[in-house]
Design a protein around this motif. Structure first.
Motif, PDB file in Angstrom:
ATOM      1  N   MET A 121       0.843  -1.189   0.000  1.00 43.71           N
ATOM      2  CA  MET A 121       0.000   0.000   0.000  1.00 43.71           C
ATOM      3  C   MET A 121       0.886   1.250   0.000  1.00 43.71           C
ATOM      4  O   MET A 121       1.880   1.311   0.717  1.00 43.71           O
ATOM      5  CB  MET A 121      -0.874  -0.035   1.269  1.00 43.71           C
ATOM      6  CG  MET A 121      -1.979   0.993   1.263  1.00 43.71           C
ATOM      7  SD  MET A 121      -3.154   0.639   2.616  1.00 43.71           S
ATOM      8  CE  MET A 121      -4.073   2.177   2.629  1.00 43.71           C
ATOM      9  N   ASP A 126       4.053   1.120   2.736  1.00 44.36           N
ATOM     10  CA  ASP A 126       4.022   0.324   3.967  1.00 44.36           C
ATOM     11  C   ASP A 126       4.906   0.948   5.053  1.00 44.36           C
ATOM     12  O   ASP A 126       4.641   2.054   5.457  1.00 44.36           O
ATOM     13  CB  ASP A 126       4.393  -1.133   3.669  1.00 44.36           C
ATOM     14  CG  ASP A 126       3.402  -1.756   2.680  1.00 44.36           C
ATOM     15  OD1 ASP A 126       2.209  -1.395   2.755  1.00 44.36           O
ATOM     16  OD2 ASP A 126       3.821  -2.541   1.820  1.00 44.36           O
ATOM     17  N   ASP A 128      -2.944   5.187  -2.405  1.00 43.46           N
ATOM     18  CA  ASP A 128      -4.290   4.903  -1.893  1.00 43.46           C
ATOM     19  C   ASP A 128      -4.942   6.111  -1.242  1.00 43.46           C
ATOM     20  O   ASP A 128      -6.147   6.102  -0.997  1.00 43.46           O
ATOM     21  CB  ASP A 128      -4.226   3.760  -0.878  1.00 43.46           C
ATOM     22  CG  ASP A 128      -3.890   2.452  -1.558  1.00 43.46           C
ATOM     23  OD1 ASP A 128      -2.694   2.123  -1.620  1.00 43.46           O
ATOM     24  OD2 ASP A 128      -4.811   1.788  -2.060  1.00 43.46           O
ATOM     25  N   SER A 154      -2.476  11.221   3.861  1.00 44.58           N
ATOM     26  CA  SER A 154      -2.674  11.377   5.304  1.00 44.58           C
ATOM     27  C   SER A 154      -2.060  12.704   5.735  1.00 44.58           C
ATOM     28  O   SER A 154      -1.018  13.106   5.228  1.00 44.58           O
ATOM     29  CB  SER A 154      -2.028  10.222   6.078  1.00 44.58           C
ATOM     30  OG  SER A 154      -0.668  10.487   6.297  1.00 44.58           O
ATOM     31  N   TYR A 210       3.226   1.160  14.067  1.00 41.57           N
ATOM     32  CA  TYR A 210       3.263   0.413  12.812  1.00 41.57           C
ATOM     33  C   TYR A 210       4.695   0.056  12.387  1.00 41.57           C
ATOM     34  O   TYR A 210       4.939  -1.029  11.866  1.00 41.57           O
ATOM     35  CB  TYR A 210       2.591   1.264  11.734  1.00 41.57           C
ATOM     36  CG  TYR A 210       2.476   0.644  10.369  1.00 41.57           C
ATOM     37  CD1 TYR A 210       1.759  -0.530  10.157  1.00 41.57           C
ATOM     38  CD2 TYR A 210       3.069   1.268   9.270  1.00 41.57           C
ATOM     39  CE1 TYR A 210       1.637  -1.072   8.886  1.00 41.57           C
ATOM     40  CE2 TYR A 210       2.953   0.735   8.000  1.00 41.57           C
ATOM     41  CZ  TYR A 210       2.239  -0.438   7.815  1.00 41.57           C
ATOM     42  OH  TYR A 210       2.126  -0.966   6.565  1.00 41.57           O
ATOM     43  N   ILE A 242      -0.133   4.812   6.612  1.00 38.57           N
ATOM     44  CA  ILE A 242      -0.809   3.573   6.185  1.00 38.57           C
ATOM     45  C   ILE A 242      -1.828   3.112   7.232  1.00 38.57           C
ATOM     46  O   ILE A 242      -2.984   2.849   6.889  1.00 38.57           O
ATOM     47  CB  ILE A 242       0.225   2.456   5.869  1.00 38.57           C
ATOM     48  CG1 ILE A 242       1.184   2.923   4.770  1.00 38.57           C
ATOM     49  CG2 ILE A 242      -0.468   1.143   5.495  1.00 38.57           C
ATOM     50  CD1 ILE A 242       0.569   3.248   3.429  1.00 38.57           C
ATOM     51  N   LEU A 259      -4.856   5.461   7.045  1.00 38.74           N
ATOM     52  CA  LEU A 259      -5.699   5.299   5.859  1.00 38.74           C
ATOM     53  C   LEU A 259      -6.415   3.944   5.850  1.00 38.74           C
ATOM     54  O   LEU A 259      -7.468   3.806   5.231  1.00 38.74           O
ATOM     55  CB  LEU A 259      -4.864   5.478   4.580  1.00 38.74           C
ATOM     56  CG  LEU A 259      -4.378   6.912   4.345  1.00 38.74           C
ATOM     57  CD1 LEU A 259      -3.343   6.950   3.226  1.00 38.74           C
ATOM     58  CD2 LEU A 259      -5.530   7.849   4.019  1.00 38.74           C
ATOM     59  N   SER A 260      -5.818   2.951   6.521  1.00 41.87           N
ATOM     60  CA  SER A 260      -6.484   1.643   6.489  1.00 41.87           C
ATOM     61  C   SER A 260      -7.385   1.410   7.689  1.00 41.87           C
ATOM     62  O   SER A 260      -8.013   0.360   7.797  1.00 41.87           O
ATOM     63  CB  SER A 260      -5.466   0.511   6.337  1.00 41.87           C
ATOM     64  OG  SER A 260      -4.284   0.800   6.975  1.00 41.87           O
ATOM     65  N   GLU A 261      -7.450   2.401   8.588  1.00 40.56           N
ATOM     66  CA  GLU A 261      -8.298   2.274   9.773  1.00 40.56           C
ATOM     67  C   GLU A 261      -9.764   2.110   9.360  1.00 40.56           C
ATOM     68  O   GLU A 261     -10.235   2.765   8.449  1.00 40.56           O
ATOM     69  CB  GLU A 261      -8.183   3.579  10.564  1.00 40.56           C
ATOM     70  CG  GLU A 261      -8.166   3.397  12.051  1.00 40.56           C
ATOM     71  CD  GLU A 261      -8.011   4.771  12.698  1.00 40.56           C
ATOM     72  OE1 GLU A 261      -7.551   4.795  13.814  1.00 40.56           O
ATOM     73  OE2 GLU A 261      -8.355   5.793  12.102  1.00 40.56           O
TER      74      GLU A 261
END
Ligand SMILES: [Zn+2]
Length: 313
Positions: free
Chosen positions: A1, A20, A63, A66, A122, A305, A308-310
């Motif tokens: 990502m 990532d 994607d 942020s 992360y 990442i 945004l993926s939350e």
């Protein structure tokens, strides 16, 4: 990502292209004189295509965007709620619309301390932990908390952010927030010059030679053996450690990550806070770990990442 990331700090904004856990490319824009966010956004939009090329990618392959900013942010509605001097106009800017129109990407925004926690969670010091408290020792004392893998936000988007304003002394110094004896008004960077100036007998200390004493001078003179510098430094360590115990009692973390410029002296700070927390925090389950942040100024960018993926709740 992949993602584009922006970290709006006090004197500069850092842009990054992230894949990532890696920062592929980054650029820092000086925003010292820019009071408004509207003045900076065109420069941000201009910089990203070249930065993406540098990272061997294109905007369409990302994607989203942020944004971390030193302000109170409600990430659920994607808006800045309250600012402190800098970027006052950001409350009136729909950054999501700006991003869709200029970059063609969705955008999420969050408070910068929470972004730093997400980054360390992360890709840094808190990898593998789900219950984390972050303390950032800088001009102020920033904070954020994660419980069971989820950032703590709260009804008014400020839960976990006010760790620097936990009172540590009931008869202490008045804080800018209105409270008395906050960790920040006792041992935040902005409080140090005043504290040093008023210290009894300061004229006999090596600290008296400086027009203004910051953590750097305080820790250096303490290392050289100046007694007053040692006393003031140790007082700062105590305040930070007391704050850490309060944070443990409030948020039940497995780990406290401490970041900020003063962590150049991590070899003094971490063992002190660790041993104080071990001695004074009520944690029958075991020991809270205290670790230095690993990602430095890139922490907020590397939070892109996970932000945004939350899953939106
Ligand atoms: Zn305060």
């Amino acid at each position: 990502m992949k993602a584009l990331a922006i970290d709006f700090g006090g004197t500069h904004a850092t842009l990054g292209v992230v894949e990532d856990r890696s920062l592929l490319a980054s650029e820092t824009i000086d925003t010292h004189r820019a009071k408004s966010m509207a003045a900076i956004l065109p420069r941000v939009a201009d910089s990203f295509p070249a930065l993406a090329r540098q990272a061997c990618t294109r905007l369409e392959e990302c994607d989203g965007v942020s944004v971390g900013i030193a302000a109170l942010v409600d990430s659920r509605i994607g808006r800045v709620v309250s600012t402190n001097v800098k970027y006052e106009d950001s409350k009136d800017i729909d950054l999501g619309a700006w991003s869709r129109e200029t970059l063609g990407l969705p955008l999420r925004i969050e408070n910068d301390a929470r972004m730093a926690l997400l980054g360390e969670f992360y890709a840094g010091a808190a990898r593998g932990f789900t219950d984390v408290v972050m303390m950032t020792l800088g001009t102020g004392i920033g904070g954020a908390a994660m419980i069971e893998g989820k950032l703590l936000r709260g009804k008014h988007a400020q839960a976990g952010c006010l760790g620097g304003h936990l009172p540590t002394l009931f008869n202490g110094r008045r804080c800018t927030c209105g409270a008395i004896g906050c960790a920040e008004s006792e041992a935040g960077g902005w409080a140090i010059p005043g504290l040093v100036k008023e210290w009894p007998g300061i004229a006999s200390s090596a600290l008296a030679q400086y027009a203004e004493v910051a953590f750097k001078e305080l820790f250096e003179e303490a290392d050289r053996g100046d007694e007053i510098a040692i006393t003031i430094r140790d007082r700062c360590l105590q305040i930070w450690a007391v704050d850490a115990v309060a944070l443990v009692h409030a948020y039940d973390p497995e780990i406290i990550v401490i970041g900020g410029g003063v962590m150049k002296s991590a070899d003094v700070i971490i063992p002190y806070v660790q041993s104080y927390v071990q001695k004074h925090a009520w944690t029958p389950w075991g020991k809270v770990q205290v670790r230095p942040a690993e990602l430095g100024n890139n922490a907020a960018l590397l939070g892109a990442i996970p932000l945004l993926s939350e899953i939106r709740t």
